[in-house]
Design a protein around this motif. Sequence first.
Motif, PDB file in Angstrom:
ATOM      1  N   ALA A   1       0.829  -1.201   0.000  1.00 43.95           N
ATOM      2  CA  ALA A   1       0.000   0.000   0.000  1.00 43.95           C
ATOM      3  C   ALA A   1       0.868   1.257   0.000  1.00 43.95           C
ATOM      4  O   ALA A   1       0.545   2.240  -0.655  1.00 43.95           O
ATOM      5  CB  ALA A   1      -0.921  -0.011   1.223  1.00 43.95           C
ATOM      6  N   ALA A   2       1.981   1.218   0.691  1.00 46.35           N
ATOM      7  CA  ALA A   2       2.852   2.379   0.773  1.00 46.35           C
ATOM      8  C   ALA A   2       3.602   2.625  -0.535  1.00 46.35           C
ATOM      9  O   ALA A   2       3.854   3.762  -0.909  1.00 46.35           O
ATOM     10  CB  ALA A   2       3.847   2.201   1.920  1.00 46.35           C
ATOM     11  N   PHE A   3       3.962   1.567  -1.242  1.00 41.98           N
ATOM     12  CA  PHE A   3       4.758   1.711  -2.460  1.00 41.98           C
ATOM     13  C   PHE A   3       4.001   1.300  -3.717  1.00 41.98           C
ATOM     14  O   PHE A   3       4.594   1.185  -4.777  1.00 41.98           O
ATOM     15  CB  PHE A   3       6.036   0.877  -2.342  1.00 41.98           C
ATOM     16  N   ALA A   4       2.705   1.068  -3.622  1.00 43.29           N
ATOM     17  CA  ALA A   4       1.862   0.676  -4.749  1.00 43.29           C
ATOM     18  C   ALA A   4       2.421  -0.550  -5.482  1.00 43.29           C
ATOM     19  O   ALA A   4       2.549  -0.553  -6.692  1.00 43.29           O
ATOM     20  CB  ALA A   4       1.667   1.845  -5.691  1.00 43.29           C
ATOM     21  N   GLN A   5       2.766  -1.568  -4.738  1.00 43.94           N
ATOM     22  CA  GLN A   5       3.288  -2.804  -5.304  1.00 43.94           C
ATOM     23  C   GLN A   5       2.166  -3.589  -5.998  1.00 43.94           C
ATOM     24  O   GLN A   5       1.005  -3.468  -5.649  1.00 43.94           O
ATOM     25  CB  GLN A   5       3.870  -3.695  -4.206  1.00 43.94           C
ATOM     26  N   ASN A   6       2.545  -4.406  -6.948  1.00 47.01           N
ATOM     27  CA  ASN A   6       1.625  -5.347  -7.573  1.00 47.01           C
ATOM     28  C   ASN A   6       1.832  -6.713  -6.943  1.00 47.01           C
ATOM     29  O   ASN A   6       2.961  -7.112  -6.668  1.00 47.01           O
ATOM     30  CB  ASN A   6       1.878  -5.436  -9.082  1.00 47.01           C
ATOM     31  N   TYR A   7       0.755  -7.431  -6.737  1.00 45.57           N
ATOM     32  CA  TYR A   7       0.811  -8.728  -6.091  1.00 45.57           C
ATOM     33  C   TYR A   7       0.277  -9.797  -7.020  1.00 45.57           C
ATOM     34  O   TYR A   7      -0.600  -9.548  -7.834  1.00 45.57           O
ATOM     35  CB  TYR A   7      -0.021  -8.735  -4.795  1.00 45.57           C
ATOM     36  N   SER A   8       0.790 -10.985  -6.855  1.00 46.78           N
ATOM     37  CA  SER A   8       0.257 -12.158  -7.530  1.00 46.78           C
ATOM     38  C   SER A   8      -0.257 -13.093  -6.459  1.00 46.78           C
ATOM     39  O   SER A   8       0.429 -13.360  -5.478  1.00 46.78           O
ATOM     40  CB  SER A   8       1.355 -12.866  -8.334  1.00 46.78           C
ATOM     41  N   ILE A   9      -1.467 -13.577  -6.650  1.00 46.50           N
ATOM     42  CA  ILE A   9      -2.085 -14.512  -5.712  1.00 46.50           C
ATOM     43  C   ILE A   9      -2.604 -15.681  -6.538  1.00 46.50           C
ATOM     44  O   ILE A   9      -3.163 -15.479  -7.614  1.00 46.50           O
ATOM     45  CB  ILE A   9      -3.250 -13.854  -4.943  1.00 46.50           C
ATOM     46  N   GLY A  10      -2.396 -16.891  -6.052  1.00 55.31           N
ATOM     47  CA  GLY A  10      -2.876 -18.020  -6.829  1.00 55.31           C
ATOM     48  C   GLY A  10      -2.779 -19.343  -6.125  1.00 55.31           C
ATOM     49  O   GLY A  10      -2.481 -19.422  -4.935  1.00 55.31           O
ATOM     50  N   VAL A  11      -3.031 -20.377  -6.897  1.00 56.36           N
ATOM     51  CA  VAL A  11      -2.996 -21.749  -6.423  1.00 56.36           C
ATOM     52  C   VAL A  11      -1.925 -22.488  -7.231  1.00 56.36           C
ATOM     53  O   VAL A  11      -1.830 -22.307  -8.442  1.00 56.36           O
ATOM     54  CB  VAL A  11      -4.361 -22.445  -6.627  1.00 56.36           C
ATOM     55  N   THR A  12      -1.120 -23.282  -6.547  1.00 57.59           N
ATOM     56  CA  THR A  12      -0.102 -24.082  -7.224  1.00 57.59           C
ATOM     57  C   THR A  12      -0.320 -25.556  -6.921  1.00 57.59           C
ATOM     58  O   THR A  12      -1.006 -25.907  -5.958  1.00 57.59           O
ATOM     59  CB  THR A  12       1.326 -23.696  -6.796  1.00 57.59           C
ATOM     60  N   GLY A  13       0.272 -26.379  -7.717  1.00 58.97           N
ATOM     61  CA  GLY A  13       0.216 -27.816  -7.486  1.00 58.97           C
ATOM     62  C   GLY A  13       1.603 -28.412  -7.631  1.00 58.97           C
ATOM     63  O   GLY A  13       2.368 -28.005  -8.497  1.00 58.97           O
ATOM     64  N   THR A  14       1.919 -29.348  -6.768  1.00 58.30           N
ATOM     65  CA  THR A  14       3.211 -30.011  -6.794  1.00 58.30           C
ATOM     66  C   THR A  14       2.990 -31.515  -6.808  1.00 58.30           C
ATOM     67  O   THR A  14       2.127 -32.019  -6.101  1.00 58.30           O
ATOM     68  CB  THR A  14       4.030 -29.633  -5.543  1.00 58.30           C
ATOM     69  N   ALA A  15       3.767 -32.195  -7.611  1.00 55.61           N
ATOM     70  CA  ALA A  15       3.763 -33.657  -7.577  1.00 55.61           C
ATOM     71  C   ALA A  15       5.020 -34.075  -6.831  1.00 55.61           C
ATOM     72  O   ALA A  15       6.128 -33.832  -7.285  1.00 55.61           O
ATOM     73  CB  ALA A  15       3.745 -34.225  -8.982  1.00 55.61           C
ATOM     74  N   LEU A  16       4.849 -34.640  -5.678  1.00 55.93           N
ATOM     75  CA  LEU A  16       5.964 -35.042  -4.824  1.00 55.93           C
ATOM     76  C   LEU A  16       6.257 -36.524  -5.028  1.00 55.93           C
ATOM     77  O   LEU A  16       5.390 -37.367  -4.838  1.00 55.93           O
ATOM     78  CB  LEU A  16       5.600 -34.786  -3.360  1.00 55.93           C
ATOM     79  N   TYR A  17       7.467 -36.839  -5.459  1.00 52.40           N
ATOM     80  CA  TYR A  17       7.892 -38.234  -5.569  1.00 52.40           C
ATOM     81  C   TYR A  17       8.665 -38.590  -4.302  1.00 52.40           C
ATOM     82  O   TYR A  17       9.549 -37.859  -3.888  1.00 52.40           O
ATOM     83  CB  TYR A  17       8.794 -38.454  -6.790  1.00 52.40           C
ATOM     84  N   TYR A  18       8.323 -39.698  -3.690  1.00 48.64           N
ATOM     85  CA  TYR A  18       9.041 -40.127  -2.488  1.00 48.64           C
ATOM     86  C   TYR A  18       9.530 -41.559  -2.658  1.00 48.64           C
ATOM     87  O   TYR A  18       8.948 -42.363  -3.377  1.00 48.64           O
ATOM     88  CB  TYR A  18       8.170 -39.996  -1.238  1.00 48.64           C
ATOM     89  N   ASP A  19      10.634 -41.845  -1.992  1.00 54.07           N
ATOM     90  CA  ASP A  19      11.232 -43.177  -1.964  1.00 54.07           C
ATOM     91  C   ASP A  19      11.804 -43.352  -0.563  1.00 54.07           C
ATOM     92  O   ASP A  19      12.776 -42.688  -0.211  1.00 54.07           O
ATOM     93  CB  ASP A  19      12.320 -43.290  -3.029  1.00 54.07           C
ATOM     94  N   ALA A  20      11.202 -44.216   0.235  1.00 57.99           N
ATOM     95  CA  ALA A  20      11.604 -44.365   1.638  1.00 57.99           C
ATOM     96  C   ALA A  20      11.821 -45.837   1.974  1.00 57.99           C
ATOM     97  O   ALA A  20      11.191 -46.722   1.386  1.00 57.99           O
ATOM     98  CB  ALA A  20      10.533 -43.772   2.547  1.00 57.99           C
ATOM     99  N   SER A  21      12.703 -46.062   2.936  1.00 60.15           N
ATOM    100  CA  SER A  21      12.932 -47.425   3.398  1.00 60.15           C
ATOM    101  C   SER A  21      13.300 -47.396   4.874  1.00 60.15           C
ATOM    102  O   SER A  21      13.761 -46.382   5.396  1.00 60.15           O
ATOM    103  CB  SER A  21      14.048 -48.093   2.589  1.00 60.15           C
ATOM    104  N   GLY A  22      13.085 -48.509   5.540  1.00 61.21           N
ATOM    105  CA  GLY A  22      13.412 -48.605   6.956  1.00 61.21           C
ATOM    106  C   GLY A  22      13.673 -50.044   7.357  1.00 61.21           C
ATOM    107  O   GLY A  22      13.266 -50.980   6.672  1.00 61.21           O
ATOM    108  N   THR A  23      14.353 -50.205   8.482  1.00 65.99           N
ATOM    109  CA  THR A  23      14.674 -51.530   9.013  1.00 65.99           C
ATOM    110  C   THR A  23      14.310 -51.567  10.487  1.00 65.99           C
ATOM    111  O   THR A  23      14.589 -50.624  11.224  1.00 65.99           O
ATOM    112  CB  THR A  23      16.181 -51.832   8.847  1.00 65.99           C
TER     113      THR A  23
END
Length: 135
Positions: free
Chosen positions: A17-39
């Motif tokens: 508001a003080a500097f009249a900035q422009n903003y971007s607002i939105g929705v994103t999507g991420t595809a998370l690949y995971y590879d896990a192991s345990g003993t």
Amino acid sequence: MKKLILTVLASIALTGAAFAQNYSIGVTGTALYYDASGTETTKSSAEKNNKSDSGVAPIPSLFIETELDTGATIGLDIIPFGAKVADGSMNADDDAETSGTNKVDVNFKNHVTLYVESPVDTQLDGSYIKFGIST
């Protein structure tokens, strides 16, 4: 956590508001690949039980960002809910205290990332470096 998010959003809004900035607002999507192991090693027999899993999990998020005079972008990315990435179970156990099925869940909950993107002069147009901190 909520106070931190509100403070950052209010700071960005007041600065804009003080500097009249422009903003971007939105929705994103991420595809998370995971590879896990345990003993797991059982107490009395010293038997080792192995388990592994891999897969892909979709994770949507909300963001708000603004571009600074330097060309850098500062933003906030929020996963406003829990996202279950994976689960698993194992029932190979020889101890009476832990007998039965042992279960595990992997979740993201209220994940917040504050980030800065800075353009980089390369042969590829639109290249940038992104630095961030997540909670």
